[in-house]
Enzyme design. Sequence first.
Site, PDB file in Angstrom:
ATOM      1  N   PHE A 166     119.289-114.317 -37.192  1.00  0.00           N
ATOM      2  CA  PHE A 166     117.946-113.727 -37.268  1.00  0.00           C
ATOM      3  C   PHE A 166     116.829-114.757 -37.193  1.00  0.00           C
ATOM      4  O   PHE A 166     115.684-114.426 -36.912  1.00  0.00           O
ATOM      5  CB  PHE A 166     117.802-112.891 -38.546  1.00  0.00           C
ATOM      6  CG  PHE A 166     117.406-113.682 -39.756  1.00  0.00           C
ATOM      7  CD1 PHE A 166     118.351-114.331 -40.519  1.00  0.00           C
ATOM      8  CD2 PHE A 166     116.065-113.793 -40.103  1.00  0.00           C
ATOM      9  CE1 PHE A 166     117.964-115.087 -41.625  1.00  0.00           C
ATOM     10  CE2 PHE A 166     115.684-114.529 -41.213  1.00  0.00           C
ATOM     11  CZ  PHE A 166     116.636-115.184 -41.966  1.00  0.00           C
ATOM     12  N   LYS A 167     117.150-116.036 -37.405  1.00  0.00           N
ATOM     13  CA  LYS A 167     116.091-117.051 -37.394  1.00  0.00           C
ATOM     14  C   LYS A 167     115.407-117.172 -36.033  1.00  0.00           C
ATOM     15  O   LYS A 167     114.283-117.647 -35.937  1.00  0.00           O
ATOM     16  CB  LYS A 167     116.644-118.392 -37.848  1.00  0.00           C
ATOM     17  CG  LYS A 167     117.027-118.363 -39.315  1.00  0.00           C
ATOM     18  CD  LYS A 167     117.378-119.710 -39.875  1.00  0.00           C
ATOM     19  CE  LYS A 167     117.652-119.624 -41.357  1.00  0.00           C
ATOM     20  NZ  LYS A 167     118.935-118.945 -41.653  1.00  0.00           N
ATOM     21  N   ASP A 168     116.093-116.697 -34.966  1.00  0.00           N
ATOM     22  CA  ASP A 168     115.472-116.710 -33.646  1.00  0.00           C
ATOM     23  C   ASP A 168     114.190-115.878 -33.608  1.00  0.00           C
ATOM     24  O   ASP A 168     113.272-116.187 -32.856  1.00  0.00           O
ATOM     25  CB  ASP A 168     116.447-116.145 -32.601  1.00  0.00           C
ATOM     26  CG  ASP A 168     117.624-117.087 -32.340  1.00  0.00           C
ATOM     27  OD1 ASP A 168     117.428-118.309 -32.409  1.00  0.00           O
ATOM     28  OD2 ASP A 168     118.726-116.583 -32.068  1.00  0.00           O
TER      29      ASP A 168
END
Length: 453
Positions: free
Chosen positions: A109-111
């Site tokens: 999810f850090k993208d």
Amino acid sequence: MKFVSTRGRSEAVSFTEAVATGLAPDGGLYLPETLPSIGDQLNDWDGLGYRELCFEFFKLFATDISTDVLQGVINRAYDSFTNPDIAPLKKIGHNLHVLELFHGPTLAFKDFALQVLGELYQEQVLRTGKPITVLGATSGDTGSAAIHGLLDRKGMRIFILYPDGRVSPLQERQMTCTGAENVFPIAIKGTFDDGQRVIKELFEDQEYRLRHGLSAINSINLARILAQCVYYVYGWLRLPIESRQDVVFVVPTGNFGNVFAGYLAYKMGLPISNLRVATNQNDILHRFFTTGDYSMGDVCPSHAPSMDIQVASNFERFLYFHEQGNPTRIREAMQSFKTHGSIRFEDFESEVFSSSRVDDTEIVDIIRDVHQRYGYIADPHTACGFKNLDLSRPHVVLSTAHPAKFPDIVQVATGIEPISPVLESLKALEIKKFPLSAEVADIRTFIDERAGS
Ligand SMILES: *Cc1c(COP(=O)(O)O)cnc(C)c1O
């Protein structure tokens, strides 16, 4: 719109300044001076695509960026996502949905945040004409997401320190097989903490920091939090109308970044009935939400390594709301935490949070159980979200990583080897890494030689 520091001793700044600075000069974290209310807009936003919604949301904050530029930033940021919905909401059982946040380039999810941050930095370089050198230490996911946010960008280079032999082979490939000229993955002889220490020393050298235009990649940048708010709104709008008001968002978290974004969306008027903080055995946040005791323990490696954290950097932002924005109280609390490793809250009651904790054995059991019951394969981080759910109410579990990032443990639990074409294709590429000692002097020379100035 202006942004203030949680510690109240720095001046309010614009959006672009808050993004460029990261940490406020007084050591605090930036937050909007006043929170816009989005409750009335939700109707108008119903049916928008992810990019359109993200644009509408950022417009409320990025008031010193022209709407054309902002539109470009948002559109390009999500070009590298492989699912047309960007953040698809999948119903897997009665009152049970999964919001998949792993369709970006590094499958975690850090993208969502780091692709936006990369685009914002790019705008900054174009506007100021000054190059940016991004520097960070990683134990895995953050480093690869940051690298992919900055890949091949003009006027920017990125140096990421990681402990040689202590990140997973796939994570290492994500950092070292990019083929990009501006990416320098440094495999240090030492631990993640050694990497952090080197980075900290380099940042403390003002002259060095300015000379190279050093910028940090950690979860404290406000743009990261705002980018993460968007998928709560998006997920909420994808729910059947009758499920929306009563929904529980379940968030696997360690640094309190992901779940804080949900809290911010709630504070702006997104009707969420409960935010569930799902931790692994590193449970400082679970202990806090159940007892009011926020105290550091030792980090204990788990099957969900990206949540192996005992100091949740975004906690200070939550504190700001809890203390009604009183900077004196926040400074005292943070000082107490620094000195004693703990903050004690008397009669702590949470308006919207609940929490849970799972240990490693439970993670494996949950992955197996979720697969058997719902035919869904969860990665070990996401698995932490499935503990003791009361499915008489609608739930959205945030899925933070693709199961193929953690194939071994998923295979043990389900007998299935999860595959991702993106990760498979990495195996054919050449690894480019720079093995160095964990000495500040060595890292400094390495950066000097490559960052130019
Ligand atoms: C970083 C990360 C988390 C934890 O994120 P927080 O910001 O600490 O909430 C959870 N799962 C995965 C896969 C991650 O990479």
